[in-house]
Scaffold this motif. Structure first.
Motif, PDB file in Angstrom:
ATOM      1  N   GLY A 171       0.552  -1.209   0.116  1.00 49.57           N
ATOM      2  CA  GLY A 171      -0.270  -0.046  -0.179  1.00 49.57           C
ATOM      3  C   GLY A 171       0.839   1.131  -0.052  1.00 49.57           C
ATOM      4  N   GLU A 172       2.184   1.054   0.265  1.00 49.14           N
ATOM      5  CA  GLU A 172       3.039   2.434   0.112  1.00 49.14           C
ATOM      6  C   GLU A 172       3.104   2.754  -1.508  1.00 49.14           C
ATOM      7  OE1 GLU A 172       3.668   4.214   2.438  1.00 49.14           O
ATOM      8  OE2 GLU A 172       4.871   3.260   3.922  1.00 49.14           O
ATOM      9  N   PRO A 173       3.355   3.859  -1.600  1.00 45.73           N
ATOM     10  CA  PRO A 173       3.727   4.023  -3.447  1.00 45.73           C
ATOM     11  C   PRO A 173       4.625   3.206  -3.817  1.00 45.73           C
ATOM     12  CG  PRO A 173       3.612   6.348  -2.074  1.00 45.73           C
ATOM     13  CD  PRO A 173       3.607   5.114  -0.832  1.00 45.73           C
ATOM     14  N   GLY A 174       4.232   2.645  -4.968  1.00 48.64           N
ATOM     15  CA  GLY A 174       5.221   1.789  -5.709  1.00 48.64           C
ATOM     16  C   GLY A 174       6.634   1.832  -5.822  1.00 48.64           C
ATOM     17  N   GLY A 175       7.351   0.914  -5.493  1.00 44.53           N
ATOM     18  CA  GLY A 175       9.025   1.079  -5.368  1.00 44.53           C
ATOM     19  C   GLY A 175       9.508   1.706  -4.231  1.00 44.53           C
ATOM     20  N   THR A 176       8.789   2.293  -3.236  1.00 42.93           N
ATOM     21  CA  THR A 176       9.230   2.920  -2.040  1.00 42.93           C
ATOM     22  C   THR A 176       9.322   2.039  -0.923  1.00 42.93           C
ATOM     23  OG1 THR A 176       7.020   3.392  -1.386  1.00 42.93           O
ATOM     24  CG2 THR A 176       8.083   5.269  -2.822  1.00 42.93           C
ATOM     25  N   ALA A 177       9.109   0.930  -0.692  1.00 44.72           N
ATOM     26  CA  ALA A 177       9.386   0.137   0.394  1.00 44.72           C
ATOM     27  C   ALA A 177       9.864  -1.120   0.198  1.00 44.72           C
ATOM     28  CB  ALA A 177       7.808  -0.034   1.269  1.00 44.72           C
ATOM     29  N   GLY A 178       9.259  -2.186  -0.589  1.00 44.62           N
ATOM     30  CA  GLY A 178       9.769  -3.495  -0.870  1.00 44.62           C
ATOM     31  C   GLY A 178      11.158  -3.470  -1.558  1.00 44.62           C
TER      32      GLY A 178
ATOM     33  N   LEU B 286      10.344   7.955   2.015  1.00 47.47           N
ATOM     34  CA  LEU B 286      10.119   6.652   2.003  1.00 47.47           C
ATOM     35  C   LEU B 286      11.197   5.686   1.397  1.00 47.47           C
ATOM     36  CD1 LEU B 286       6.351   6.615   0.920  1.00 47.47           C
ATOM     37  CD2 LEU B 286       7.011   6.322   3.236  1.00 47.47           C
ATOM     38  N   VAL B 287      11.759   5.826   0.616  1.00 44.98           N
ATOM     39  CA  VAL B 287      12.748   5.177   0.139  1.00 44.98           C
ATOM     40  C   VAL B 287      13.684   4.899   0.979  1.00 44.98           C
ATOM     41  CG1 VAL B 287      14.586   4.737  -1.744  1.00 44.98           C
ATOM     42  CG2 VAL B 287      12.213   5.268  -2.568  1.00 44.98           C
ATOM     43  N   LYS B 288      14.319   6.168   1.536  1.00 45.01           N
ATOM     44  CA  LYS B 288      15.422   6.262   2.475  1.00 45.01           C
ATOM     45  C   LYS B 288      15.020   5.575   3.868  1.00 45.01           C
ATOM     46  CE  LYS B 288      18.353   9.407   4.726  1.00 45.01           C
ATOM     47  NZ  LYS B 288      18.761   8.567   5.922  1.00 45.01           N
ATOM     48  N   ALA B 289      13.807   5.643   4.107  1.00 45.00           N
ATOM     49  CA  ALA B 289      13.149   5.266   5.503  1.00 45.00           C
ATOM     50  C   ALA B 289      13.277   3.777   5.435  1.00 45.00           C
ATOM     51  CB  ALA B 289      11.955   5.807   5.815  1.00 45.00           C
ATOM     52  N   TYR B 290      12.814   3.248   4.480  1.00 41.69           N
ATOM     53  CA  TYR B 290      12.638   1.659   4.468  1.00 41.69           C
ATOM     54  C   TYR B 290      14.128   0.935   4.151  1.00 41.69           C
ATOM     55  CZ  TYR B 290       7.582   1.289   4.635  1.00 41.69           C
ATOM     56  OH  TYR B 290       6.431   1.347   5.276  1.00 41.69           O
ATOM     57  N   GLY B 291      14.991   2.001   3.287  1.00 41.45           N
ATOM     58  CA  GLY B 291      16.260   1.326   3.035  1.00 41.45           C
ATOM     59  C   GLY B 291      17.247   1.363   4.419  1.00 41.45           C
ATOM     60  N   ASP B 292      16.770   2.181   5.130  1.00 46.12           N
ATOM     61  CA  ASP B 292      17.773   2.486   6.360  1.00 46.12           C
ATOM     62  C   ASP B 292      17.151   1.541   7.427  1.00 46.12           C
ATOM     63  OD1 ASP B 292      19.168   4.659   5.607  1.00 46.12           O
ATOM     64  OD2 ASP B 292      17.815   6.282   6.535  1.00 46.12           O
ATOM     65  N   CYS B 293      15.791   1.215   7.479  1.00 45.20           N
ATOM     66  CA  CYS B 293      15.335   0.131   8.176  1.00 45.20           C
ATOM     67  C   CYS B 293      15.977  -1.460   7.811  1.00 45.20           C
ATOM     68  CB  CYS B 293      13.850  -0.073   8.005  1.00 45.20           C
ATOM     69  SG  CYS B 293      12.926   1.296   8.783  1.00 45.20           S
ATOM     70  N   ALA B 294      16.246  -1.497   6.652  1.00 47.26           N
ATOM     71  CA  ALA B 294      16.773  -2.798   6.171  1.00 47.26           C
ATOM     72  C   ALA B 294      18.391  -2.870   6.762  1.00 47.26           C
ATOM     73  CB  ALA B 294      16.539  -2.879   4.704  1.00 47.26           C
TER      74      ALA B 294
ATOM     75  N   VAL C 117       8.979  -4.784   7.592  1.00 55.39           N
ATOM     76  CA  VAL C 117       9.014  -3.434   7.952  1.00 55.39           C
ATOM     77  C   VAL C 117       7.642  -2.968   8.365  1.00 55.39           C
ATOM     78  CG1 VAL C 117       9.834  -0.913   7.874  1.00 55.39           C
ATOM     79  CG2 VAL C 117      11.454  -3.071   7.286  1.00 55.39           C
ATOM     80  N   THR C 118       7.150  -2.981   9.477  1.00 58.71           N
ATOM     81  CA  THR C 118       5.939  -2.415   9.957  1.00 58.71           C
ATOM     82  C   THR C 118       5.815  -0.912  10.345  1.00 58.71           C
ATOM     83  OG1 THR C 118       5.508  -4.763  11.013  1.00 58.71           O
ATOM     84  CG2 THR C 118       3.937  -2.997  11.692  1.00 58.71           C
ATOM     85  N   ARG C 119       4.971  -0.184   9.751  1.00 58.72           N
ATOM     86  CA  ARG C 119       4.697   1.198   9.863  1.00 58.72           C
ATOM     87  C   ARG C 119       3.793   1.560  10.497  1.00 58.72           C
ATOM     88  NH1 ARG C 119       4.383   5.999   5.431  1.00 58.72           N
ATOM     89  NH2 ARG C 119       4.826   7.842   6.706  1.00 58.72           N
TER      90      ARG C 119
END
Length: 198
Positions: free
Chosen positions: A68-75, A108-116, A94-96
């Protein structure tokens, strides 16, 4: 290539949004689906439960979802980190919990990348990874008398997930390093005078 020995959890806060990263050992797409289902049940009140996984000796099985996040910004950013970390048979969720401030696609890309990255770094720091070694399953039954003899001899081998069930006979089941399997099999056969063949 390495694998995960134990689950790892980290948490980041970005502009009020709470991101909970969890790494799991995962050997198949089916197992990935099960883990995701459990995570979605566990975090029913979360805004998103995104995931990525890498499976196989050469990381040949890949999967991800933006949930449900914008395409390509999380997974995608999560998967990119997993592909480059040298660990396989691994799944990251990653649960938000949305904090009220939109982060934009770049954020979002930075946040999910940093989480990983933080989850992978913690796994390495906590020594939660080990080398991927090819293992083979074995199973055999032995009389109680023979079991005592075998038990003393198999201490020379590193066995994994060993289970011993005692009934009329002793049933042993476990895994051994693939390159030790033939030697192990021959030793059991010799000790049992050919009665036990793996």
């Amino acid at each position: 290539m390495n694998i995960l020995k134990q689950n790892v959890k980290t948490e980041l806060n970005v502009k009020g949004s709470r991101f909970i990263s969890e790494l799991f050992a995962c050997d198949s797409q089916n197992e990935a689906r099960q883990i995701l289902k459990q995570q979605k049940e566990k975090y029913q009140d979360a805004t998103h439960v995104c995931h990525a996984f890498v499976i196989g000796k050469t990381c040949e099985v890949l999967g991800m979802s933006d949930d449900g996040e914008p395409g390509g910004t999380a997974g995608r950013p999560m998967l990119d980190v997993l592909k480059g970390c040298g660990i396989t048979n691994i799944m990251l969720t990653v649960t938000r919990y949305f904090g009220g401030t939109l982060l934009g696609t770049g954020g979002l890309v930075k946040a999910y990348g940093d989480c990983a990255k933080s989850a992978v770094e913690k796994a390495v720091q906590e020594n939660a990874v080990e080398e991927l070694l090819e293992k083979k399953d074995f199973t055999f039954s032995a009389s109680y008398q023979l079991y005592e003899v075998i038990k003393r001899q198999i201490k020379d081998y590193k066995l994994y997930d060993l289970e011993e069930n005692f009934s009329d006979t002793v049933n042993l089941k476990g895994k051994i390093l693939a390159d030790q399997y033939d030697d192990f099999s021959a030793r059991i056969k010799n000790l049992s005078s050919g009665q036990i063949v793996l």
